[in-house]
Enzyme design. Structure first.
Site, PDB file in Angstrom:
ATOM      1  N   TYR A 113       0.839  -1.200   0.000  1.00  0.00           N
ATOM      2  CA  TYR A 113       0.000   0.000   0.000  1.00  0.00           C
ATOM      3  C   TYR A 113       0.869   1.243   0.000  1.00  0.00           C
ATOM      4  CZ  TYR A 113      -4.306  -2.511   1.222  1.00  0.00           C
ATOM      5  OH  TYR A 113      -5.403  -3.332   1.218  1.00  0.00           O
ATOM      6  N   TYR A 152      -0.734  -9.809   0.763  1.00  0.00           N
ATOM      7  CA  TYR A 152       0.363  -9.239   1.554  1.00  0.00           C
ATOM      8  C   TYR A 152       0.340  -9.761   2.986  1.00  0.00           C
ATOM      9  CZ  TYR A 152      -3.312  -6.008   3.128  1.00  0.00           C
ATOM     10  OH  TYR A 152      -4.470  -5.478   3.630  1.00  0.00           O
ATOM     11  N   ARG A 162      -2.970 -11.757   3.976  1.00  0.00           N
ATOM     12  CA  ARG A 162      -4.314 -11.395   3.515  1.00  0.00           C
ATOM     13  C   ARG A 162      -4.519 -11.842   2.071  1.00  0.00           C
ATOM     14  NH1 ARG A 162      -7.741  -7.729   4.760  1.00  0.00           N
ATOM     15  NH2 ARG A 162      -9.006  -9.540   4.315  1.00  0.00           N
ATOM     16  N   HIS A 165      -7.332  -8.219  -2.218  1.00  0.00           N
ATOM     17  CA  HIS A 165      -8.658  -7.599  -2.093  1.00  0.00           C
ATOM     18  C   HIS A 165      -8.607  -6.134  -2.479  1.00  0.00           C
ATOM     19  CE1 HIS A 165      -6.648  -6.947   1.792  1.00  0.00           C
ATOM     20  NE2 HIS A 165      -7.246  -5.777   1.769  1.00  0.00           N
ATOM     21  N   HIS A 167     -10.639  -2.612  -1.222  1.00  0.00           N
ATOM     22  CA  HIS A 167     -11.575  -2.031  -0.256  1.00  0.00           C
ATOM     23  C   HIS A 167     -12.621  -1.204  -1.000  1.00  0.00           C
ATOM     24  CE1 HIS A 167      -9.097  -2.852   3.384  1.00  0.00           C
ATOM     25  NE2 HIS A 167      -8.108  -2.816   2.500  1.00  0.00           N
TER      26      HIS A 167
END
Lengths: 247, 187
Positions: A113, A152, A162, A165, A167
């Site tokens: 991110y 990640y 995780r 995905h 959000h």
């Protein structure tokens, strides 16, 4: 003591023996950060009134059309699998949620991110921020052009990962329909290991978060396509209220 | 139709949800601006530095705003909606106007949504203006809440502002709400 994936899997299995309906459990110990942050009192049931029967208004003044394309925000082209995610936002009675705000954010193709707190040593992509917005069409439709995010690691337990995905933040026709969730990809091998995904203990409800590969959304020589339709809870307003809105 | 389940906003929501002036429904220098602020704390009373609150409210005359522009504030249009993330001390703040009563005799309140890392799904609550005890006493929600928990729904006035703390868990836990069509949302 650092917990292992096996410890977490046992807790996930234990929690699944007491299914909690189609929404995530607030009290879900396998997701460690939830332990001190979930209310212990049951929620207080009320009929919504006043401002709660309305939703904030967003429009094209708020969001430029090109904010729905996450691949054109920098001078160069982001690295990764170029993809489209598109679908419709509907309310619980099947009516389109038109002219409402959809916000998305995600990791880059390497699972990183663009956020100070993300210290996963995967590369940043100077050509990818991972943020998009759009306003739904008259039929509730939305469409984002992006790149497929990578999975990640995180620090819930040892070797926690995780599933990939995106959000999604969504507004409905009244305040009570507000929801933020995550969209996943079909067949992700990490589903069974992930306490955030598994906090929804009803398997059928979990599947509602998985987009479907859609060859009709795939563009020749350019981009793969995924379809994800989103149903919000039912509105508490009457159809008449909604008609007045449009008038 | 089954509604899409919620999921936590996670630790990186600032990336997707923050934008300039998101917590300034009016400029702080507006002559009628009030500071609505408080702290979000967990079950041990520790600050929650990665929460985000949204407020949705009528204007001071009790009208429901339906003008767009919350994402690109022009400094003149009151949209009634705003968003604020907590700082490292769990503190959030909004610059806004006080909500009016949408019907005569009704207790004015801010509708509040709370999201956080560690919160698997969003929470709803209300923050009432504290001034009129008779109006508060007659309010349908406050009347139905145990007397020792009512105060969690009512702001505290200070010079130029209103304080509203959110306690996610514990003895003085904030009263959170659910609605008839959301009942399934709670295990």
């Amino acid at each position: 003591m650092e917990l292992s994936q096996a410890d977490i899997n046992r807790e996930i299995e234990a929690a699944a023996r007491h299914p909690g309906g189609p929404q995530p459990k607030h009290d879900y110990p396998p997701y460690r950060s939830s332990v001190l942050r979930h209310p212990k009192q049951p929620p207080h049931l009320i009929d919504p009134e006043s401002i709660e029967l309305w939703a904030p208004a967003f429009g094209h003044r708020d969001v430029a059309d090109d904010e729905a394309d996450l691949t054109i925000q920098h001078a160069g082209t982001p690295i990764g699998e170029r993809m489209v995610v598109a679908g419709r936002v509907l309310d619980g009675d099947g009516r389109p949620v038109a002219g409402q705000l959809v916000e998305v954010w995600q990791a880059n193709a390497a699972g990183r991110y663009r956020h100070q707190r993300d210290q996963h040593p995967a590369p940043h992509d100077p050509n990818f921020t991972g943020v998009g917005r759009c306003i739904t069409g008259a039929d509730g439709s939305y469409r984002f052009q992006t790149i497929k995010p990578g999975p990640y690691p995180w620090r819930n337990h040892r070797n926690a990962w995780r599933p990939a995905h995106i959000h999604f933040s969504l507004f409905g026709l009244d305040f009570t329909q507000r929801v933020v969730t995550q969209m996943y990809f079909p067949g992700d091998p990490l589903f069974g290991y992930d306490p955030i995904y598994q906090s929804i203990t009803d398997p059928k409800a979990r599947e509602l978060l998985i987009a479907q590969y859609d060859h009709d959304l795939t563009t020749p020589e350019w981009s793969t396509g995924y379809r994800w339709d989103i149903v919000l809870t039912g509105t508490h307003r009457t159809p008449l209220d909604t008609d007045e809105d449009v008038a | 139709m089954t509604a899409v389940p919620g999921q936590t906003v996670g630790p990186f929501f600032h990336l997707g949800l923050e934008y300039p002036l998101m917590n300034e429904l009016v400029p702080p220098a507006h002559p009628r601006a009030v500071r609505l602020h408080g702290r979000v704390t967990d079950g041990l009373g520790a600050p929650v530095p990665d929460a985000v609150l949204e407020i949705w409210q009528p204007d001071p005359q009790g009208h429901v705003p339906q003008a767009p522009g919350s994402l690109r504030r022009d400094g003149w249009t009151f949209t009634g909606w705003g968003r604020a993330a907590t700082d490292p001390d769990g503190h959030y703040q909004f610059a806004t106007l006080e909500p009016g009563a949408t019907e005569p005799g009704r207790a004015p309140f801010f509708a509040v949504t709370v999201f956080a890392r560690g919160l698997t799904d969003r929470l709803f609550t209300r923050a009432y203006l504290p001034d009129d005890p008779d109006v508060l006493a007659a309010d349908t929600l406050l009347e139905s809440v145990a007397p020792d928990r009512r105060a969690t729904l009512i702001t505290t006035r200070e010079p130029g502002g209103l304080i509203f703390d959110v306690r996610l868990q514990g003895d003085d836990e904030t009263v959170f709400l659910t609605y008839p069509r959301l009942r399934d949302a709670w295990a």
